[in-house]
Design a protein around this motif. Sequence first.
Motif, short mmCIF file in Angstrom:
data_model
loop_
_atom_site.label_atom_id
_atom_site.label_comp_id
_atom_site.label_asym_id
_atom_site.label_seq_id
_atom_site.Cartn_x
_atom_site.Cartn_y
_atom_site.Cartn_z
N LYS A 157 0.82 -1.21 0.00
CA LYS A 157 0.00 0.00 0.00
C LYS A 157 0.86 1.26 0.00
CE LYS A 157 -3.79 2.06 2.64
NZ LYS A 157 -4.58 1.97 3.85
N TYR A 158 1.96 1.25 0.77
CA TYR A 158 2.78 2.47 0.90
C TYR A 158 4.05 2.44 0.06
CZ TYR A 158 -0.43 3.68 4.63
OH TYR A 158 -1.56 3.99 5.33
N GLY A 159 4.20 1.39 -0.78
CA GLY A 159 5.37 1.33 -1.66
C GLY A 159 6.69 1.20 -0.91
N ILE A 160 6.65 0.49 0.21
CA ILE A 160 7.88 0.23 0.97
C ILE A 160 8.03 -1.28 1.12
CG2 ILE A 160 7.93 2.45 2.20
CD1 ILE A 160 6.56 1.08 4.57
N THR A 161 9.11 -1.71 1.80
CA THR A 161 9.30 -3.16 1.95
C THR A 161 8.68 -3.65 3.26
OG1 THR A 161 11.39 -2.92 3.14
CG2 THR A 161 11.52 -3.01 0.73
N THR A 162 8.44 -4.96 3.31
CA THR A 162 7.92 -5.57 4.54
C THR A 162 8.90 -5.33 5.69
OG1 THR A 162 6.86 -7.26 3.20
CG2 THR A 162 7.10 -7.76 5.52
N GLN A 195 9.78 -0.15 11.42
CA GLN A 195 9.02 0.98 11.99
C GLN A 195 8.21 0.53 13.19
OE1 GLN A 195 6.64 2.75 8.88
NE2 GLN A 195 8.44 3.29 7.66
N THR A 196 7.61 -0.64 13.09
CA THR A 196 6.77 -1.14 14.19
C THR A 196 7.66 -1.50 15.38
OG1 THR A 196 5.32 -2.07 12.52
CG2 THR A 196 4.96 -2.81 14.78
N ALA A 197 8.74 -2.23 15.09
CA ALA A 197 9.60 -2.70 16.18
C ALA A 197 10.34 -1.56 16.86
CB ALA A 197 10.60 -3.72 15.62
N SER A 198 10.51 -0.44 16.17
CA SER A 198 11.26 0.69 16.75
C SER A 198 10.56 1.24 17.99
CB SER A 198 11.45 1.81 15.72
OG SER A 198 10.20 2.43 15.47
N LYS A 199 9.25 0.95 18.12
CA LYS A 199 8.51 1.46 19.30
C LYS A 199 8.72 0.57 20.53
CE LYS A 199 5.08 3.32 16.18
NZ LYS A 199 4.30 2.56 15.19
N SER A 200 9.43 -0.54 20.38
CA SER A 200 9.65 -1.43 21.53
C SER A 200 11.08 -1.28 22.04
CB SER A 200 9.39 -2.89 21.15
OG SER A 200 10.43 -3.36 20.32
N ASP A 201 11.29 -1.61 23.30
CA ASP A 201 12.63 -1.49 23.89
C ASP A 201 13.65 -2.37 23.17
OD1 ASP A 201 11.57 0.20 25.80
OD2 ASP A 201 11.22 -1.41 27.25
N LEU A 202 13.25 -3.57 22.80
CA LEU A 202 14.21 -4.51 22.19
C LEU A 202 14.33 -4.35 20.68
CD1 LEU A 202 13.43 -7.77 24.26
CD2 LEU A 202 15.20 -6.05 24.66
N LYS A 203 13.53 -3.45 20.10
CA LYS A 203 13.57 -3.14 18.65
C LYS A 203 13.31 -4.37 17.79
CE LYS A 203 14.80 0.91 20.06
NZ LYS A 203 13.65 1.68 20.56
N ARG A 204 12.45 -5.24 18.30
CA ARG A 204 12.02 -6.40 17.51
C ARG A 204 10.68 -6.86 18.02
NH1 ARG A 204 12.56 -11.33 19.77
NH2 ARG A 204 13.64 -11.51 21.74
N LEU A 205 10.05 -7.79 17.31
CA LEU A 205 8.74 -8.30 17.71
C LEU A 205 8.90 -9.74 18.20
CD1 LEU A 205 6.61 -6.99 14.69
CD2 LEU A 205 7.11 -5.85 16.85
N PRO A 206 8.14 -10.14 19.23
CA PRO A 206 8.28 -11.50 19.75
C PRO A 206 7.73 -12.55 18.80
CG PRO A 206 6.74 -10.22 21.10
CD PRO A 206 7.14 -9.34 19.96
#
Length: 260
Positions: A204-209, A215-226
Amino acid sequence: MNGLLDGRTVVVSGVGPGLGKALCLQAAAQGAKVVLAARTESRLNEIRDEIIDGGGIALAVPTDITDDEAVDSLVRTVVAEYGGADVVINNAFAMPSMKPLARTDFEQITAGLELTVLGTLRVIKAFTEPLEASKGSIVNINSMVIRHSEPRYGSYKLAKSALLAMSQTLATELGDKGIRINSVAPGYIWDDQLKWYFGEIAKKYGITTEQVYEQTASKSDLKRLPTPDEIARAALFLASDLASAITGHTLDVNCGEYHD
Ligand SMILES: NC(=O)c1ccc[n+]([C@@H]2O[C@H](COP(=O)([O-])OP(=O)(O)OC[C@H]3O[C@@H](n4cnc5c(N)ncnc54)[C@H](OP(=O)(O)O)[C@@H]3O)[C@@H](O)[C@H]2O)c1
Protein backbone atom coordinates in the motif's frame (compact mmCIF):
# COMPACT_ATOMS: atom_id res chain seq x y z
CA MET A 1 13.97 -35.96 30.56
CA ASN A 2 14.87 -32.49 31.78
CA GLY A 3 11.88 -30.47 30.67
CA LEU A 4 9.98 -27.90 32.67
CA LEU A 5 6.81 -29.97 32.28
CA ASP A 6 8.13 -33.54 32.27
CA GLY A 7 5.24 -36.01 32.52
CA ARG A 8 2.66 -33.27 33.03
CA THR A 9 -0.60 -33.24 31.08
CA VAL A 10 -1.10 -29.88 29.40
CA VAL A 11 -4.45 -29.10 27.77
CA VAL A 12 -4.37 -26.33 25.17
CA SER A 13 -7.86 -25.02 24.44
CA GLY A 14 -8.27 -23.11 21.15
CA VAL A 15 -5.42 -24.51 19.05
CA GLY A 16 -4.99 -22.62 15.78
CA PRO A 17 -2.07 -22.13 13.39
CA GLY A 18 -0.55 -19.25 15.39
CA LEU A 19 0.10 -19.15 19.11
CA GLY A 20 -1.98 -22.27 19.77
CA LYS A 21 0.36 -24.41 17.66
CA ALA A 22 3.43 -22.85 19.29
CA LEU A 23 2.00 -23.57 22.76
CA CYS A 24 1.49 -27.23 21.86
CA LEU A 25 4.94 -27.71 20.30
CA GLN A 26 6.73 -25.87 23.10
CA ALA A 27 4.83 -27.79 25.79
CA ALA A 28 5.83 -31.06 24.10
CA ALA A 29 9.44 -29.83 23.91
CA GLN A 30 9.29 -29.34 27.69
CA GLY A 31 8.24 -32.95 28.20
CA ALA A 32 4.47 -32.53 28.53
CA LYS A 33 1.75 -34.84 27.28
CA VAL A 34 -0.26 -32.39 25.18
CA VAL A 35 -4.02 -32.38 24.64
CA LEU A 36 -5.09 -30.27 21.67
CA ALA A 37 -8.64 -28.89 21.65
CA ALA A 38 -10.38 -26.75 19.00
CA ARG A 39 -13.08 -27.31 16.38
CA THR A 40 -10.99 -28.09 13.27
CA GLU A 41 -10.02 -31.75 13.57
CA SER A 42 -7.65 -31.76 10.58
CA ARG A 43 -5.47 -28.99 12.06
CA LEU A 44 -5.39 -30.67 15.47
CA ASN A 45 -4.35 -33.94 13.87
CA GLU A 46 -1.53 -32.28 11.91
CA ILE A 47 -0.06 -30.66 15.03
CA ARG A 48 -0.56 -33.86 17.06
CA ASP A 49 1.29 -35.84 14.39
CA GLU A 50 4.13 -33.31 14.36
CA ILE A 51 4.52 -33.77 18.13
CA ILE A 52 4.39 -37.57 17.91
CA ASP A 53 6.87 -37.60 14.99
CA GLY A 54 9.23 -35.58 17.18
CA GLY A 55 9.04 -38.24 19.91
CA GLY A 56 6.39 -36.52 22.04
CA ILE A 57 3.00 -37.58 23.38
CA ALA A 58 -0.17 -35.84 22.19
CA LEU A 59 -3.90 -36.31 21.82
CA ALA A 60 -6.28 -34.36 19.56
CA VAL A 61 -9.82 -33.88 20.89
CA PRO A 62 -12.10 -31.85 18.60
CA THR A 63 -13.98 -29.49 20.93
CA ASP A 64 -16.19 -26.43 20.69
CA ILE A 65 -15.66 -24.58 23.96
CA THR A 66 -19.03 -22.82 23.65
CA ASP A 67 -20.72 -26.21 24.05
CA ASP A 68 -21.23 -27.72 27.53
CA GLU A 69 -21.38 -31.34 26.38
CA ALA A 70 -18.28 -30.97 24.17
CA VAL A 71 -16.24 -29.54 27.05
CA ASP A 72 -17.46 -32.22 29.50
CA SER A 73 -16.51 -34.84 26.93
CA LEU A 74 -13.03 -33.25 26.59
CA VAL A 75 -12.48 -33.58 30.35
CA ARG A 76 -13.71 -37.20 30.37
CA THR A 77 -11.38 -38.07 27.50
CA VAL A 78 -8.34 -36.41 29.12
CA VAL A 79 -8.97 -38.15 32.46
CA ALA A 80 -9.55 -41.52 30.75
CA GLU A 81 -6.40 -41.23 28.59
CA TYR A 82 -3.95 -39.54 30.95
CA GLY A 83 -5.51 -39.96 34.41
CA GLY A 84 -5.92 -36.23 35.02
CA ALA A 85 -4.70 -32.79 33.99
CA ASP A 86 -1.94 -30.55 35.34
CA VAL A 87 -2.20 -27.45 33.16
CA VAL A 88 -4.95 -25.80 31.11
CA ILE A 89 -4.03 -23.01 28.70
CA ASN A 90 -6.95 -21.02 27.26
CA ASN A 91 -5.97 -19.57 23.90
CA ALA A 92 -9.13 -19.53 21.73
CA PHE A 93 -9.53 -16.60 19.39
CA ALA A 94 -12.03 -15.48 16.78
CA MET A 95 -11.64 -12.26 14.81
CA PRO A 96 -13.55 -9.54 16.72
CA SER A 97 -15.50 -6.70 15.13
CA MET A 98 -13.10 -3.88 14.26
CA LYS A 99 -15.83 -1.24 14.04
CA PRO A 100 -16.14 1.67 16.47
CA LEU A 101 -17.89 0.30 19.55
CA ALA A 102 -20.95 2.49 19.11
CA ARG A 103 -21.49 0.99 15.62
CA THR A 104 -20.85 -2.63 16.60
CA ASP A 105 -23.86 -4.97 16.64
CA PHE A 106 -24.66 -6.31 20.09
CA GLU A 107 -24.65 -9.81 18.53
CA GLN A 108 -20.96 -9.40 17.63
CA ILE A 109 -20.07 -8.14 21.09
CA THR A 110 -21.99 -11.02 22.64
CA ALA A 111 -20.20 -13.56 20.42
CA GLY A 112 -16.83 -12.26 21.65
CA LEU A 113 -17.93 -12.51 25.26
CA GLU A 114 -19.42 -16.00 24.68
CA LEU A 115 -16.09 -17.32 23.37
CA THR A 116 -13.47 -15.39 25.32
CA VAL A 117 -15.18 -15.11 28.69
CA LEU A 118 -17.86 -17.79 28.99
CA GLY A 119 -16.00 -20.33 26.81
CA THR A 120 -12.92 -19.96 29.01
CA LEU A 121 -15.02 -20.11 32.20
CA ARG A 122 -16.73 -23.27 30.94
CA VAL A 123 -13.34 -24.93 30.36
CA ILE A 124 -12.02 -23.83 33.76
CA LYS A 125 -15.14 -25.04 35.60
CA ALA A 126 -14.99 -28.40 33.86
CA PHE A 127 -11.29 -28.90 34.69
CA THR A 128 -11.42 -27.63 38.28
CA GLU A 129 -11.72 -31.11 39.83
CA PRO A 130 -8.74 -32.65 37.99
CA LEU A 131 -6.69 -29.48 38.51
CA GLU A 132 -7.47 -29.53 42.25
CA ALA A 133 -6.29 -33.13 42.39
CA SER A 134 -2.98 -32.24 40.66
CA LYS A 135 -2.56 -28.78 42.34
CA GLY A 136 -2.41 -27.60 38.77
CA SER A 137 -2.40 -24.28 37.01
CA ILE A 138 -4.24 -22.30 34.38
CA VAL A 139 -2.91 -19.72 31.92
CA ASN A 140 -5.35 -17.47 30.07
CA ILE A 141 -3.99 -15.81 26.93
CA ASN A 142 -4.99 -12.17 27.02
CA SER A 143 -3.78 -9.25 24.86
CA MET A 144 -2.09 -5.88 25.04
CA VAL A 145 -5.50 -4.47 24.12
CA ILE A 146 -6.08 -4.28 27.89
CA ARG A 147 -3.25 -1.70 28.06
CA HIS A 148 -4.57 0.76 25.43
CA SER A 149 -7.85 2.22 24.22
CA GLU A 150 -7.20 2.62 20.51
CA PRO A 151 -10.28 3.16 18.35
CA ARG A 152 -11.99 0.10 16.82
CA TYR A 153 -10.55 -2.32 19.41
CA GLY A 154 -13.51 -1.75 21.78
CA SER A 155 -15.27 -5.05 21.24
CA TYR A 156 -12.02 -7.01 21.66
CA LYS A 157 -11.03 -4.92 24.69
CA LEU A 158 -14.40 -5.55 26.35
CA ALA A 159 -13.95 -9.30 26.05
CA LYS A 160 -10.29 -9.38 27.08
CA SER A 161 -10.85 -6.99 30.01
CA ALA A 162 -13.64 -9.24 31.25
CA LEU A 163 -11.32 -12.23 30.79
CA LEU A 164 -8.71 -10.48 32.96
CA ALA A 165 -11.26 -9.65 35.65
CA MET A 166 -12.46 -13.25 35.62
CA SER A 167 -8.89 -14.59 35.82
CA GLN A 168 -8.16 -12.45 38.88
CA THR A 169 -11.39 -13.42 40.66
CA LEU A 170 -10.83 -17.11 39.90
CA ALA A 171 -7.25 -16.87 41.19
CA THR A 172 -8.76 -15.84 44.54
CA GLU A 173 -11.64 -18.32 44.45
CA LEU A 174 -9.59 -21.36 43.39
CA GLY A 175 -6.45 -20.52 45.39
CA ASP A 176 -7.47 -22.62 48.37
CA LYS A 177 -7.76 -25.63 46.08
CA GLY A 178 -4.09 -25.11 45.19
CA ILE A 179 -4.90 -24.00 41.63
CA ARG A 180 -2.96 -21.03 40.22
CA ILE A 181 -4.37 -18.82 37.43
CA ASN A 182 -2.28 -16.35 35.48
CA SER A 183 -2.55 -14.38 32.25
CA VAL A 184 -0.16 -13.64 29.40
CA ALA A 185 -0.72 -10.45 27.43
CA PRO A 186 1.07 -10.56 24.07
CA GLY A 187 1.33 -7.52 21.82
CA TYR A 188 2.38 -8.09 18.24
CA ILE A 189 3.23 -11.70 17.46
CA TRP A 190 5.62 -12.20 14.54
CA ASP A 191 3.66 -15.03 12.97
CA ASP A 192 2.48 -15.84 9.43
CA GLN A 193 -0.65 -13.71 9.87
CA LEU A 194 1.36 -10.60 10.81
CA LYS A 195 3.91 -11.28 8.05
CA TRP A 196 1.05 -11.30 5.54
CA TYR A 197 -0.46 -8.13 7.03
CA PHE A 198 2.84 -6.24 7.00
CA GLY A 199 3.25 -7.33 3.35
CA GLU A 200 -0.11 -5.73 2.55
CA ILE A 201 0.86 -2.49 4.33
CA ALA A 202 4.20 -2.48 2.48
CA LYS A 203 2.40 -2.80 -0.89
CA LYS A 204 0.00 0.00 0.00
CA TYR A 205 2.78 2.47 0.90
CA GLY A 206 5.37 1.33 -1.66
CA ILE A 207 7.88 0.23 0.97
CA THR A 208 9.30 -3.16 1.95
CA THR A 209 7.92 -5.57 4.54
CA GLU A 210 11.23 -5.17 6.41
CA GLN A 211 10.65 -1.42 6.64
CA VAL A 212 7.15 -1.97 8.08
CA TYR A 213 8.70 -4.39 10.59
CA GLU A 214 11.45 -1.93 11.56
CA GLN A 215 9.02 0.98 11.99
CA THR A 216 6.77 -1.14 14.19
CA ALA A 217 9.60 -2.70 16.18
CA SER A 218 11.26 0.69 16.75
CA LYS A 219 8.51 1.46 19.30
CA SER A 220 9.65 -1.43 21.53
CA ASP A 221 12.63 -1.49 23.89
CA LEU A 222 14.21 -4.51 22.19
CA LYS A 223 13.57 -3.14 18.65
CA ARG A 224 12.02 -6.40 17.51
CA LEU A 225 8.74 -8.30 17.71
CA PRO A 226 8.28 -11.50 19.75
CA THR A 227 7.85 -14.85 18.01
CA PRO A 228 5.01 -17.27 18.84
CA ASP A 229 7.56 -19.53 20.57
CA GLU A 230 8.66 -16.71 22.86
CA ILE A 231 5.05 -15.99 23.90
CA ALA A 232 4.44 -19.71 24.39
CA ARG A 233 7.51 -20.11 26.61
CA ALA A 234 6.33 -17.26 28.87
CA ALA A 235 2.97 -19.04 29.23
CA LEU A 236 4.72 -22.33 30.03
CA PHE A 237 6.89 -20.63 32.65
CA LEU A 238 3.69 -19.46 34.41
CA ALA A 239 2.22 -22.95 34.06
CA SER A 240 5.29 -24.62 35.53
CA ASP A 241 6.61 -25.15 39.06
CA LEU A 242 9.10 -22.31 38.45
CA ALA A 243 6.11 -20.00 39.01
CA SER A 244 4.78 -21.89 42.06
CA ALA A 245 4.14 -18.71 44.10
CA ILE A 246 2.65 -16.68 41.24
CA THR A 247 -1.11 -16.40 40.82
CA GLY A 248 -3.53 -13.69 39.67
CA HIS A 249 -0.67 -12.16 37.68
CA THR A 250 -0.57 -10.78 34.13
CA LEU A 251 2.71 -11.11 32.25
CA ASP A 252 3.17 -8.70 29.34
CA VAL A 253 5.26 -10.28 26.57
CA ASN A 254 5.94 -7.60 23.99
CA CYS A 255 9.70 -6.89 23.79
CA GLY A 256 9.04 -3.80 25.94
CA GLU A 257 6.45 -2.05 23.76
CA TYR A 258 4.20 -1.39 26.78
CA HIS A 259 5.17 -1.32 30.43
CA ASP A 260 2.18 -2.00 32.68
N1 LIG B 1 -2.17 -13.01 16.95
C1 LIG B 1 -1.88 -11.89 17.60
O1 LIG B 1 -1.26 -10.97 17.07
C2 LIG B 1 -2.30 -11.73 19.04
C3 LIG B 1 -1.89 -10.60 19.74
C4 LIG B 1 -2.26 -10.48 21.08
C5 LIG B 1 -3.00 -11.48 21.70
N2 LIG B 1 -3.38 -12.58 20.97
C6 LIG B 1 -4.14 -13.62 21.66
O2 LIG B 1 -3.42 -14.82 21.49
C7 LIG B 1 -4.35 -15.92 21.38
C8 LIG B 1 -4.05 -16.72 20.12
O3 LIG B 1 -4.22 -15.92 18.97
P1 LIG B 1 -3.80 -16.50 17.56
O4 LIG B 1 -4.24 -15.50 16.55
O5 LIG B 1 -2.39 -16.94 17.57
O6 LIG B 1 -4.77 -17.76 17.48
P2 LIG B 1 -4.46 -19.27 16.99
O7 LIG B 1 -3.77 -20.04 18.03
O8 LIG B 1 -3.90 -19.24 15.61
O9 LIG B 1 -5.98 -19.79 16.86
C9 LIG B 1 -6.91 -19.80 17.90
C10 LIG B 1 -7.91 -20.86 17.59
O10 LIG B 1 -9.00 -20.78 18.52
C11 LIG B 1 -9.96 -21.68 18.01
N3 LIG B 1 -11.32 -21.40 18.43
C12 LIG B 1 -12.13 -20.38 18.05
N4 LIG B 1 -13.36 -20.56 18.53
C13 LIG B 1 -13.35 -21.74 19.22
C14 LIG B 1 -14.33 -22.49 19.90
N5 LIG B 1 -15.61 -22.09 19.96
N6 LIG B 1 -13.96 -23.65 20.50
C15 LIG B 1 -12.69 -24.08 20.42
N7 LIG B 1 -11.71 -23.42 19.78
C16 LIG B 1 -12.04 -22.26 19.17
C17 LIG B 1 -9.88 -21.57 16.46
O11 LIG B 1 -9.78 -22.87 15.90
P3 LIG B 1 -11.10 -23.63 15.35
O12 LIG B 1 -11.76 -22.67 14.41
O13 LIG B 1 -10.54 -24.85 14.74
O14 LIG B 1 -11.96 -23.92 16.55
C18 LIG B 1 -8.61 -20.77 16.22
O15 LIG B 1 -7.84 -21.28 15.18
C19 LIG B 1 -5.75 -15.31 21.41
O16 LIG B 1 -6.28 -15.43 22.72
C20 LIG B 1 -5.52 -13.86 21.04
O17 LIG B 1 -6.48 -13.01 21.59
C21 LIG B 1 -3.04 -12.72 19.67
